[in-house]
Design an enzyme around this catalytic site. Structure first.
Site, PDB file in Angstrom:
ATOM      1  CE  LYS A  58      -1.608   2.823   2.422  1.00  0.00           C
ATOM      2  NZ  LYS A  58      -1.311   4.374   2.321  1.00  0.00           N
ATOM      3  CB  SER A 110       2.961   9.332  12.376  1.00  0.00           C
ATOM      4  OG  SER A 110       1.849   8.794  12.400  1.00  0.00           O
ATOM      5  N   GLY A 158       0.783   4.402  14.140  1.00  0.00           N
ATOM      6  CA  GLY A 158       1.286   3.189  14.608  1.00  0.00           C
ATOM      7  C   GLY A 158       0.495   2.646  15.867  1.00  0.00           C
ATOM      8  CD  GLU A 211      11.143   3.311  11.188  1.00  0.00           C
ATOM      9  OE1 GLU A 211      11.041   4.085  11.955  1.00  0.00           O
ATOM     10  OE2 GLU A 211      11.269   3.470   9.686  1.00  0.00           O
ATOM     11  CB  CYS A 270      12.212   7.698  11.183  1.00  0.00           C
ATOM     12  SG  CYS A 270      12.938   6.492  10.226  1.00  0.00           S
ATOM     13  CD  GLU A 292       9.375  11.835  14.146  1.00  0.00           C
ATOM     14  OE1 GLU A 292      10.167  11.363  13.430  1.00  0.00           O
ATOM     15  OE2 GLU A 292       7.991  11.383  14.211  1.00  0.00           O
TER      16      GLU A 292
END
Length: 482
Positions: free
Chosen positions: A176, A229, A233, A250, A284, A383
């Site tokens: 995807k 993100s 997640g 991740e 990241c 972040e």
């Protein structure tokens, strides 16, 4: 402009049933450069059904790892032929400077596929075990049909981190793609078809949130592999947990670079410019917090800011550009908001802090450096995912370690020193899944992933392959012991 009304399902391009499309917008020009279907739930059903058939009754899971490696070699060859096109497509889709697109995005992804092709060629999926009571055979079988969900920032590399080990393990996949960067995934589908991958083993579509969540919860999917993100997640983990579905996540990071007193400051700052501002800080493992001894703090900030001020910001297709655009106007607004937050919290703006005045179009933000940052400030905790770097001082190594460990994230930290043994010692004290001494390396042979809010599970290395395998024990009677 690349326009398609198709998705890649069951080894062929088929018309999407969706009434909606996704416009691919160049972040440097703000022009629409492509259009693909926004996959419907019916499209997801078709893709999952194809992956399910290929797993349940197709040849792929039943081949030996070495046989699968031969087909992966063909896929690698087809992707190598498309490497330049992949790099150019990614630059157009997400604005990564062309000088970095081929090496950091495409070549690294090809290396991941190359590594798992080689690993599959020697991997033994079944071995005898003596046992205390009776002998046994321990098998490692593919986990099943996998939903591989990738973000827009390093799309091909991150796709290979999922597709390569999953295929090597014998899984089937629904890839995807991100709505912002689907075009490179379509090239992967073309390569898979040309390589002769059996029908249904790899299916490719792009979709927004509704169909993406439908894919995650689809009963035909056995495992979800996601990069993105932390907020998304958490949602995926919650949905998958209700079905006891396997996940690899991740997620976000707020990585700290600890500069020890003995470090070569000029070299460390020069390299940290790249490691904090690659992809305009939209990656990241960005070293977005730089932690420096108080007695070298002013010097470090001065060296770093001078280098940042000299970086070329602009058209990502020009070979001398270092800072390209952010992915979208929304992301630019988010980053500018964080810069305002930093000012309001009392941090000192050293350089940058706004939109480049010479660029009328594109989602650009100047590379920005803050000093006098307290560890509790939001710009040191959250972040930002943009070209914003915070400098924090420390008095001793214990304080530096405390600062590095002070966020909810734990993805990738670094330490900078002339004493490698001391660097490793510091690394052992940092709560991250991955750590580097004097640099960052996402080596295909070593596991990568995070702790705390930075994720679950590992990608890359033999551990990455293991995450797509289920151990099975077949016990034998004691009389079978030779």
């Amino acid at each position: 402009m690349h326009t398609s009304g198709d998705i890649f399902v069951d080894g062929q391009w088929v018309a999407s049933s969706s009434q909606h499309h996704l416009d691919v917008v160049s972040p440097s020009t703000e022009d629409v450069i492509g259009r693909v279907p926004d996959a419907s739930t019916e499209d997801v059903d078709a893709a999952v059904a194809a992956a399910r058939r290929a797993f349940d009754t197709g040849p792929w899971p039943r081949l030996s790892p070495a046989q699968r490696a031969q087909v992966l070699g063909e896929l690698l060859e087809q992707l190598v032929k498309r490497a330049d096109e992949l790099a150019q497509t990614i630059t157009a889709e997400n604005g990564v400077p062309a000088a970095m697109a081929r090496s950091a995005q495409v070549d690294n992804g090809l290396d991941v596929l190359r590594y798992y092709t080689e690993l599959a060629s020697t991997f033994e999926d079944e071995a005898p075990r003596e046992g205390r009571y009776s002998p046994a055979i321990v098998r490692h079988e593919p986990v099943g049909a996998v939903a591989a969900i990738v973000p827009w920032n390093v799309p091909f590399f991150l796709a290979m981190m999922k597709v390569a080990p999953a295929l090597a393990a014998g899984c089937t996949i629904v890839l995807k793609a991100s709505p912002e960067t689907p075009l490179n995934a379509y090239l992967v589908a073309e390569a898979a078809a040309a390589a002769g991958l059996p029908a249904g083993v790899l299916n490719v579509l792009a979709a927004g949130p509704r169909s993406s969540e439908y894919l995650v919860t689809h009963p035909g999917i056995d495992k979800v592999a996601f990069t993105g993100s932390t907020a998304v997640g958490r949602r995926i983990a919650s949905l998958a947990g209700g079905q006891l579905k396997r996940v690899t996540l991740e997620l976000g990071g707020k990585s700290a670079a600890i500069v020890l007193p003995d470090a070569d400051l000029a070299n460390a700052m020069a390299r940290l410019v790249t490691m904090s501002l690659f992809q305009s800080g939209q990656f990241c493992v960005a070293q977005s917090r730089i932690v420096v001894p108080v007695d070298r703090y002013d010097e470090a900030v001065e060296i770093f800011a001078a280098k940042v001020s000299g970086l070329k910001v602009g058209d990502p297709t020009e070979p001398t550009t270092f800072i390209g655009p952010l992915i979208s106007d929304r992301q630019r607004a988010r980053v500018l908001d964080y810069i305002d937050i930093g000012r309001d919290e009392g941090a000192t703006l050293v350089t940058g802090g706004g939109r480049p005045s010479h660029l009328e179009r594109g989602y650009y933000v100047e590379p920005t450096v803050f000093r006098d940052v307290d560890p509790g400030m939001r710009i040191a905790q959250e972040e930002i995912f943009g070209p914003v770097v915070a400098f924090l001082p420390y008095r001793d190594v214990d304080e530096a370690v405390t600062i590095a460990n002070s966020t909810e994230f734990g993805l990738y930290g670094t330490v900078w020193t002339e004493d490698l043994d001391r660097g490793v010692e510091v690394g052992r004290r940092i709560r991250t899944g991955t750590f580097g001494v004097n640099g960052i390396s996402l080596d295909p042979a070593a596991p990568f992933g995070g702790v705390k809010q930075s994720g679950l599970g590992r990608e890359l290395g033999p551990e990455g392959l293991a995450s797509y395998l289920e151990p099975k024990t077949i016990t034998l009677p004691a009389s079978a012991r030779g």
